[in-house]
Scaffold this active site. Structure first.
Site, PDB file in Angstrom:
ATOM      1  N   GLY A 226      36.571  82.458  76.140  1.00  0.00           N
ATOM      2  CA  GLY A 226      35.638  81.826  77.069  1.00  0.00           C
ATOM      3  C   GLY A 226      34.382  81.434  76.330  1.00  0.00           C
ATOM      4  CB  SER A 227      31.119  80.344  77.552  1.00  0.00           C
ATOM      5  OG  SER A 227      30.787  81.442  78.374  1.00  0.00           O
ATOM      6  CB  THR A 230      31.246  84.873  79.356  1.00  0.00           C
ATOM      7  OG1 THR A 230      30.779  83.809  80.177  1.00  0.00           O
ATOM      8  CG2 THR A 230      31.832  85.952  80.247  1.00  0.00           C
ATOM      9  CD  GLU A 248      39.871  83.433  68.986  1.00  0.00           C
ATOM     10  OE1 GLU A 248      39.191  82.459  68.627  1.00  0.00           O
ATOM     11  OE2 GLU A 248      40.443  84.178  68.174  1.00  0.00           O
ATOM     12  CB  CYS A 282      37.659  76.185  72.020  1.00  0.00           C
ATOM     13  SG  CYS A 282      39.380  76.420  71.573  1.00  0.00           S
TER      14      CYS A 282
HETATM   15  P1  NAD Z   1      33.530  81.453  80.820  1.00  0.00           P
HETATM   16  O1  NAD Z   1      32.978  82.301  79.753  1.00  0.00           O
HETATM   17  O2  NAD Z   1      32.629  80.977  81.887  1.00  0.00           O
HETATM   18  O3  NAD Z   1      34.734  82.186  81.564  1.00  0.00           O
HETATM   19  C1  NAD Z   1      35.848  82.695  80.867  1.00  0.00           C
HETATM   20  C2  NAD Z   1      36.457  83.841  81.659  1.00  0.00           C
HETATM   21  O4  NAD Z   1      35.541  84.937  81.693  1.00  0.00           O
HETATM   22  C3  NAD Z   1      36.772  83.513  83.119  1.00  0.00           C
HETATM   23  O5  NAD Z   1      38.006  84.105  83.453  1.00  0.00           O
HETATM   24  C4  NAD Z   1      35.629  84.182  83.861  1.00  0.00           C
HETATM   25  O6  NAD Z   1      35.945  84.501  85.202  1.00  0.00           O
HETATM   26  C5  NAD Z   1      35.440  85.435  83.031  1.00  0.00           C
HETATM   27  N1  NAD Z   1      34.140  86.113  83.178  1.00  0.00           N
HETATM   28  C6  NAD Z   1      33.019  85.688  83.812  1.00  0.00           C
HETATM   29  N2  NAD Z   1      32.042  86.633  83.720  1.00  0.00           N
HETATM   30  C7  NAD Z   1      32.558  87.658  82.992  1.00  0.00           C
HETATM   31  C8  NAD Z   1      32.041  88.900  82.530  1.00  0.00           C
HETATM   32  N3  NAD Z   1      30.783  89.290  82.789  1.00  0.00           N
HETATM   33  N4  NAD Z   1      32.856  89.693  81.802  1.00  0.00           N
HETATM   34  C9  NAD Z   1      34.113  89.328  81.506  1.00  0.00           C
HETATM   35  N5  NAD Z   1      34.662  88.163  81.921  1.00  0.00           N
HETATM   36  C10 NAD Z   1      33.886  87.327  82.651  1.00  0.00           C
HETATM   37  O7  NAD Z   1      34.232  80.244  80.042  1.00  0.00           O
HETATM   38  P2  NAD Z   1      34.892  78.919  80.663  1.00  0.00           P
HETATM   39  O8  NAD Z   1      33.765  78.054  81.115  1.00  0.00           O
HETATM   40  O9  NAD Z   1      35.987  79.304  81.591  1.00  0.00           O
HETATM   41  O10 NAD Z   1      35.595  78.286  79.363  1.00  0.00           O
HETATM   42  C11 NAD Z   1      34.989  77.376  78.521  1.00  0.00           C
HETATM   43  C12 NAD Z   1      34.528  78.027  77.229  1.00  0.00           C
HETATM   44  O11 NAD Z   1      35.626  78.692  76.608  1.00  0.00           O
HETATM   45  C13 NAD Z   1      34.033  77.030  76.204  1.00  0.00           C
HETATM   46  O12 NAD Z   1      32.859  77.517  75.606  1.00  0.00           O
HETATM   47  C14 NAD Z   1      35.154  76.961  75.182  1.00  0.00           C
HETATM   48  O13 NAD Z   1      34.757  76.545  73.894  1.00  0.00           O
HETATM   49  C15 NAD Z   1      35.648  78.364  75.211  1.00  0.00           C
HETATM   50  N6  NAD Z   1      37.015  78.457  74.698  1.00  0.00           N
HETATM   51  C16 NAD Z   1      37.214  79.033  73.472  1.00  0.00           C
HETATM   52  C17 NAD Z   1      38.495  79.084  72.933  1.00  0.00           C
HETATM   53  C18 NAD Z   1      38.728  79.693  71.566  1.00  0.00           C
HETATM   54  O14 NAD Z   1      39.878  79.936  71.211  1.00  0.00           O
HETATM   55  N7  NAD Z   1      37.699  79.969  70.789  1.00  0.00           N
HETATM   56  C19 NAD Z   1      39.573  78.554  73.639  1.00  0.00           C
HETATM   57  C20 NAD Z   1      39.347  77.984  74.888  1.00  0.00           C
HETATM   58  C21 NAD Z   1      38.051  77.945  75.405  1.00  0.00           C
END
Ligand code: NAD
Length: 474
Positions: A226-227, A230, A248, A282
């Protein structure tokens, strides 16, 4: 599980080997129409707790199965996904927005990643076998793994984690993102007859269970995609129990284009790698540094590609770029475009499409300062800044001068020179004359604030284990 266009009549959570309703429901909307097309169950904290405890109870017997037995079961799930691949791909388009061809590729990649596990192993290594001692390195599973996935590649990010965690002997609780839960619930329904109760649990939330999962004392490891924002929270949560984590996170991949390239051909590749999944990747190309000798030509080629791209509902034949996945991301990307329009020159796109749905025209921005936020930050959408350089050392400083370090690429006809430059890019992956090439046999590891640890390949499998040394006197 009758399905029309991939849509099931009823989606259920998978907890302790049973498909169950959530304690609440959430409407899921199609980003191409913004209309709600299905209801997702939402798990309460009590249900998340039940999923963790089911996984904990299942751990002892699952971890005692052999690696071959576990990967055979994962292989059966791969078969089941393949048998329903068309329905899953169509559902993925409706919840995520990407064009059907891309959805089919993502759906097809999941079984491929699962089956690749049979080529890896967790066999013990003998470190010393001498007159005085025998020392072995074993890899033991950790326990319950929380797999947390984002909305851009809900299937591949979520289910590759699940497969690697299971193969290494752990049990899992998977939580997809709240706007893209349906495909994972559908696969959960396929898994129910393949795995013993509790080995896989699939729960969904309204973006409110992350903290519960990551601080729970019975979760031994968090595998998170995720981001970066987070990711920092996950890292803080993990500290309480010294939990193992793999992160990641976000990226801001730079492509450096040298003056000796075939500009037209490279523009096509760069455009494809920037606009895949409407730029919500990503490891997409997120900023280009082009040498001044080819800058104008490259910008013109990119603008022509952007103007001719077909942007439409992912289910329509011929669509090349779909909508943004959710309204928050749509608004964020339009904000980037507005700022870039003030500070740079927008030579293609530049606005939302005046129609229903979250569509933004693919946008190319030139003459933009290297420190503009569109260049420094992760835009995660179909807007691409192109920066001009004449000094390669300065360009490399700019490439490396961000908090991100996921991927990057060097484009040149001189392969030796490109290789030398690649070694100077501070990112987990550097491609030469390509971008975005990855697979189950290649580890992905973000440098700097793009991540921690690795996914995929033997390195990724090892991350789901604890090293145990057995050191015996001869
Ligand atoms: P996000 O961080 O908003 O959410 C990701 C997940 O985390 C969701 O399931 C969300 O519900 C959960 N989440 C929210 N709050 C949390 C907490 N406090 N603790 C644990 N989990 C929590 O990310 P997004 O907007 O869904 O995805 C986009 C981001 O993901 C972009 O920055 C992208 O670059 C990144 N990404 C990285 C990779 C990689 O392999 N490096 C791959 C895909 C996406």
């Amino acid at each position: 599980m009758a399905a029309r266009d991939g849509i099931m009549a009823d989606y259920k959570l998978l907890i302790d080997g049973a498909l169950v309703n959530g304690d609440a429901v959430l409407g899921i909307s199609n980003p191409a129409t913004e209309a709600c097309f299905a209801q997702s169950p939402i798990a309460s904290e009590a249900q998340a707790g039940a999923a963790i405890s089911a996984a904990k109870n299942a751990f002892a017997s699952w971890s005692h199965e052999s690696y071959a037995e576990r990967t055979a079961r994962v292989g059966k799930l791969a078969d089941a996904i393949e048998a329903r691949a068309d329905d899953i791909a169509r559902l993925l388009v409706q919840e995520q927005g990407k064009p059907l061809g891309e959805a089919a590729m993502e759906t097809g990649a999941v079984p491929a990643f699962m089956r690749y596990l049979t080529q890896l192993d967790l066999d013990a290594a003998v470190l010393d076998d001498s007159d005085t001692r025998k020392v072995e390195l074993h890899r033991r599973p950790l326990g319950v793994v929380a797999c947390i996935a984002p909305w851009n590649f809900p299937l591949l990010t979520g289910w590759a984690k699940v497969a690697f965690a299971l193969a290494s002997g752990n049990t899992v609780v998977l939580k997809p993102a709240p706007t893209t839960p349906l495909t994972s619930l559908m696969i959960g329904a396929l898994a129910v007859d393949i795995f013993p109760a509790g080995v896989i649990n699939v729960i969904t939330d309204n973006n409110d269970l992350g903290d519960y999962l990551t601080t729970h004392p019975d979760v031994a490891k968090i595998s998170f995609t995720g981001s970066t924002v987070t990711g920092r929270k996950v890292m803080a949560s993990a500290a309480s129990g010294i939990k193992r984590i793999t992160l990641e996170l976000g990226g801001n991949d730079a492509a450096v284009v040298l003056p000796d390239v075939d500009v037209k051909a490279v523009a096509q590749q760069l455009f494809g790698c920037a606009m895949l999944n409407a730029g919500q990747v990503c490891i997409a190309v997120k900023r280009i540094y082009a040498h001044e000798d080819i800058y104008d030509e490259l910008c013109d080629e990119l603008a022509a590609l952007a103007e001719s791209a077909i942007v439409d509902d992912g289910l329509k034949q011929g669509t090349q770029i779909g909508p943004l996945q959710n309204r928050a991301q749509f608004d964020k990307v339009l904000g980037f475009i507005e700022d870039a329009g003030r500070d740079g020159t927008v030579i293609a796109g530049g606005d939302a499409i005046d129609r229903t749905g979250l569509f933004i025209r693919p946008t190319i921005v030139r003459d933009i300062a290297a420190d503009h936020r569109l260049v420094r930050e992760e835009q995660f959408g179909p807007v691409l800044p192109v920066v001009c350089f004449n000094d390669l050392n300065v360009a490399l400083e700019l490439v490396n001068g961000t908090e991100y370090g996921l991927g990057g690429s060097i484009w040149s006809a001189d392969k030796a020179r490109a290789y030398d430059l690649a070694k100077q890019v501070n990112s987990g992956t550097v491609w030469i004359n390509k971008h975005l090439d990855f697979g189950p046999d290649i580890p992905v590891a973000g440098a700097k604030q793009s991540g921690l640890g690795a996914e995929f390949a033997q390195e990724g499998l090892n991350e789901f284990t604890q090293v145990q040394i057995i050191n015996a006197a001869a």
